[in-house]
Design an enzyme around this catalytic site. Structure first.
Site, PDB file in Angstrom:
ATOM      1  N   THR A  21      -2.416  -9.154   2.311  1.00  0.00           N
ATOM      2  CA  THR A  21      -0.987  -9.145   1.965  1.00  0.00           C
ATOM      3  C   THR A  21      -0.271  -8.215   2.942  1.00  0.00           C
ATOM      4  O   THR A  21      -0.902  -7.454   3.675  1.00  0.00           O
ATOM      5  CB  THR A  21      -0.754  -8.611   0.538  1.00  0.00           C
ATOM      6  OG1 THR A  21      -1.080  -7.213   0.501  1.00  0.00           O
ATOM      7  CG2 THR A  21      -1.588  -9.344  -0.492  1.00  0.00           C
ATOM      8  N   LEU A  52      -4.174  -4.271   1.147  1.00  0.00           N
ATOM      9  CA  LEU A  52      -2.869  -3.791   0.680  1.00  0.00           C
ATOM     10  C   LEU A  52      -2.366  -2.785   1.712  1.00  0.00           C
ATOM     11  O   LEU A  52      -3.097  -1.865   2.091  1.00  0.00           O
ATOM     12  CB  LEU A  52      -3.005  -3.106  -0.690  1.00  0.00           C
ATOM     13  CG  LEU A  52      -3.608  -3.947  -1.827  1.00  0.00           C
ATOM     14  CD1 LEU A  52      -3.835  -3.077  -3.063  1.00  0.00           C
ATOM     15  CD2 LEU A  52      -2.694  -5.119  -2.171  1.00  0.00           C
ATOM     16  N   VAL A  80      -7.458  -0.863   2.606  1.00  0.00           N
ATOM     17  CA  VAL A  80      -6.158  -0.275   2.950  1.00  0.00           C
ATOM     18  C   VAL A  80      -5.771  -0.695   4.361  1.00  0.00           C
ATOM     19  O   VAL A  80      -6.511  -0.480   5.324  1.00  0.00           O
ATOM     20  CB  VAL A  80      -6.206   1.260   2.827  1.00  0.00           C
ATOM     21  CG1 VAL A  80      -4.884   1.865   3.281  1.00  0.00           C
ATOM     22  CG2 VAL A  80      -6.520   1.665   1.390  1.00  0.00           C
ATOM     23  N   LYS A  81      -4.592  -1.322   4.437  1.00  0.00           N
ATOM     24  CA  LYS A  81      -4.107  -1.812   5.724  1.00  0.00           C
ATOM     25  C   LYS A  81      -3.301  -0.703   6.391  1.00  0.00           C
ATOM     26  O   LYS A  81      -2.326  -0.193   5.822  1.00  0.00           O
ATOM     27  CB  LYS A  81      -3.209  -3.024   5.471  1.00  0.00           C
ATOM     28  CG  LYS A  81      -3.309  -4.125   6.463  1.00  0.00           C
ATOM     29  CD  LYS A  81      -2.628  -5.368   5.893  1.00  0.00           C
ATOM     30  CE  LYS A  81      -2.381  -6.384   6.965  1.00  0.00           C
ATOM     31  NZ  LYS A  81      -1.646  -7.538   6.432  1.00  0.00           N
ATOM     32  N   LEU A  82      -3.722  -0.345   7.591  1.00  0.00           N
ATOM     33  CA  LEU A  82      -3.085   0.762   8.329  1.00  0.00           C
ATOM     34  C   LEU A  82      -2.563   0.252   9.664  1.00  0.00           C
ATOM     35  O   LEU A  82      -3.193  -0.613  10.290  1.00  0.00           O
ATOM     36  CB  LEU A  82      -4.130   1.853   8.614  1.00  0.00           C
ATOM     37  CG  LEU A  82      -4.735   2.570   7.409  1.00  0.00           C
ATOM     38  CD1 LEU A  82      -5.973   3.366   7.842  1.00  0.00           C
ATOM     39  CD2 LEU A  82      -3.718   3.503   6.767  1.00  0.00           C
TER      40      LEU A  82
END
Ligand code: G3P
Length: 187
Positions: A27, A56, A82-84
């Site tokens: 997402t 996310l 975790v999208k960084l």
């Protein structure tokens, strides 16, 4: 090759699961906004429904704020990734997440050198954006070929997650190149 569905729409995710095509979900804030729901509502729906990894994205730019969001997001489920962003602060956060056992998807990769940095920072996934490169007259799939070669050369464990996929041929080419994952819209 794993198929991730690039959406925050719960009905699309259910449809993909029913066909056995949903190994995970990615997402981003734009996709969440399109649902008309809050980020928290989307997290609750999606993280529980999907067996595989759910990416996310953090919405901040400093290391401290990213880490605070990363720890909070990781708390929503064992399958949260975790999208960084692929920035210096994002790479620092990636390294800390690696040490803390938080899975990461380092995103908006446009060059092999960026992919190398993300792998060295301990990224679980790297997201090269092939469609966005095609948009500016650069061959997006060549980037996938280069990253797969570099990661293979050094046995990096970071998985290549092909993103910004625009048509089925991108998926076929990614599979031929040995990319680990393709993330794509349901359509
Ligand atoms: O996977 C990344 C995606 O959400 C962006 O895709 O087609 O807008 O470049 P696109």
């Amino acid at each position: 090759m794993k198929f991730f569905i690039d959406t925050a729409d719960i009905d699309e995710i259910r449809e993909a699961i029913s066909m056995g095509m949903c190994d995970g979900v990615t997402t981003n804030p734009s996709l969440v906004a399109k649902t008309g729901k809050t980020f928290k509502q989307v997290i609750d729906e999606v993280v529980g429904l999907v067996d595989g990894p759910v990416s996310l994205e953090v919405t901040t730019t400093t290391y401290d704020e990213m880490m605070s969001q990363a720890r909070e997001l990781a708390g929503f489920g064992d399958n949260v990734v975790v999208k960084l962003p692929l920035t210096p602060a994002g790479l620092k956060a990636c390294q800390t997440c690696f040490k803390e056992g938080i899975a990461t998807n380092v995103t908006l990769c446009f060059s092999p050198s960026q992919a190398l940095l993300a792998a060295k920072a301990g990224a679980t996934y790297i997201s090269p954006f092939v469609g966005r490169l095609d948009d500016v007259s650069t061959e997006g799939m060549k980037l996938i070929e280069d990253i797969v070669t570099i990661y293979d050369n050094y046995d990096f464990e970071t998985q290549v997650l092909v993103a910004s996929i625009r048509h089925p041929q991108h998926v076929v080419e990614a599979a031929l190149m040995g990319a680990h994952v393709s993330t794509m819209p349901m359509k």
